[in-house]
Design a protein around this motif. Structure first.
Motif, short mmCIF file in Angstrom:
data_model
loop_
_atom_site.label_atom_id
_atom_site.label_comp_id
_atom_site.label_asym_id
_atom_site.label_seq_id
_atom_site.Cartn_x
_atom_site.Cartn_y
_atom_site.Cartn_z
N ASP A 1 0.86 -1.19 0.00
CA ASP A 1 0.00 0.00 0.00
C ASP A 1 0.89 1.23 0.00
OD1 ASP A 1 -1.68 2.15 0.58
OD2 ASP A 1 -2.63 1.20 2.30
N VAL A 2 0.74 2.11 -1.00
CA VAL A 2 1.64 3.27 -1.11
C VAL A 2 1.49 4.25 0.06
CG1 VAL A 2 1.84 3.13 -3.60
CG2 VAL A 2 0.08 4.58 -2.60
N ASN A 3 0.41 4.16 0.81
CA ASN A 3 0.23 5.02 1.97
C ASN A 3 0.34 4.24 3.28
OD1 ASN A 3 -0.33 7.45 0.48
ND2 ASN A 3 -2.22 6.45 -0.11
N GLY A 4 0.72 2.99 3.19
CA GLY A 4 0.77 2.12 4.35
C GLY A 4 2.08 2.18 5.11
N MET B 1 7.68 0.62 3.07
CA MET B 1 8.22 1.21 1.86
C MET B 1 9.13 0.21 1.18
SD MET B 1 10.82 4.22 3.00
CE MET B 1 12.09 4.02 4.22
N GLU B 2 9.00 0.13 -0.15
CA GLU B 2 9.81 -0.79 -0.93
C GLU B 2 11.22 -0.21 -1.07
OE1 GLU B 2 10.04 -2.81 -5.34
OE2 GLU B 2 8.24 -1.71 -4.79
N MET B 3 12.21 -1.05 -0.81
CA MET B 3 13.61 -0.61 -0.80
C MET B 3 14.37 -1.15 -2.00
SD MET B 3 13.49 1.25 1.84
CE MET B 3 15.22 1.65 2.09
N ALA B 4 13.97 -0.75 -3.20
CA ALA B 4 14.63 -1.20 -4.43
C ALA B 4 15.84 -0.31 -4.71
CB ALA B 4 13.64 -1.14 -5.58
N ALA C 1 6.70 4.01 -5.50
CA ALA C 1 5.64 4.87 -4.97
C ALA C 1 5.58 4.86 -3.45
CB ALA C 1 4.29 4.46 -5.55
N SER C 2 5.91 3.75 -2.83
CA SER C 2 5.78 3.64 -1.37
C SER C 2 6.97 4.17 -0.60
CB SER C 2 5.55 2.17 -0.99
OG SER C 2 6.67 1.39 -1.37
N ARG C 3 8.06 4.45 -1.28
CA ARG C 3 9.29 4.86 -0.59
C ARG C 3 9.27 6.35 -0.26
NH1 ARG C 3 15.24 2.65 -2.04
NH2 ARG C 3 16.39 3.67 -0.37
N ILE C 4 9.76 6.68 0.92
CA ILE C 4 9.88 8.07 1.34
C ILE C 4 11.27 8.58 0.96
CG2 ILE C 4 10.07 9.60 3.34
CD1 ILE C 4 7.94 7.84 4.70
#
Length: 106
Positions: free
Chosen positions: A47-50, A53-56, A67-70
């Motif tokens: 979830d992009v607001n969850g 965050m994806e760490m690619a 999209a999910s990463r800050i």
């Protein structure tokens, strides 16, 4: 030592719905690496607001935009083959070279 095969990169444990995760914990889910942003349990990564965050990253270690990463001011991300620099805190805003957005072409 002969016969000793150690992985070059530690692999994060698989995500489990019943496990409690705290900020900074990492997991793998559907073949991707994820980091918890805050305390979470039973919330699937994605979830992009969850809370995840994806760490690619690219082979050189540069972050790939997801999209999910800050990203915060000064962070560099690769998006569609180009490097961008974040001007301020951003999440789920695609990098484009715009006078008004959070990203500037590197």
């Amino acid at each position: 030592m002969v016969g000793l095969n150690l992985p070059s990169t530690p692999v994060a444990p698989a995500w489990k719905a019943t496990t409690v995760y705290n900020a900074g914990n990492t997991v793998t889910y559907q073949g991707k690496s994820w980091q918890a942003l805050w305390w979470t349990q039973n919330q699937k990564p994605g979830d992009v607001n969850g809370p995840w965050m994806e760490m690619a990253t690219a082979p050189d270690g540069t972050a790939l935009w997801t999209a999910s990463r800050i990203f915060t001011a000064g962070d560099v991300a690769i998006y569609q083959g180009k490097k961008y620099v974040a001007q301020w805190w951003t999440r789920n805003q695609k990098p484009v070279d715009s006078a008004y957005g959070p990203w500037k072409l590197s």
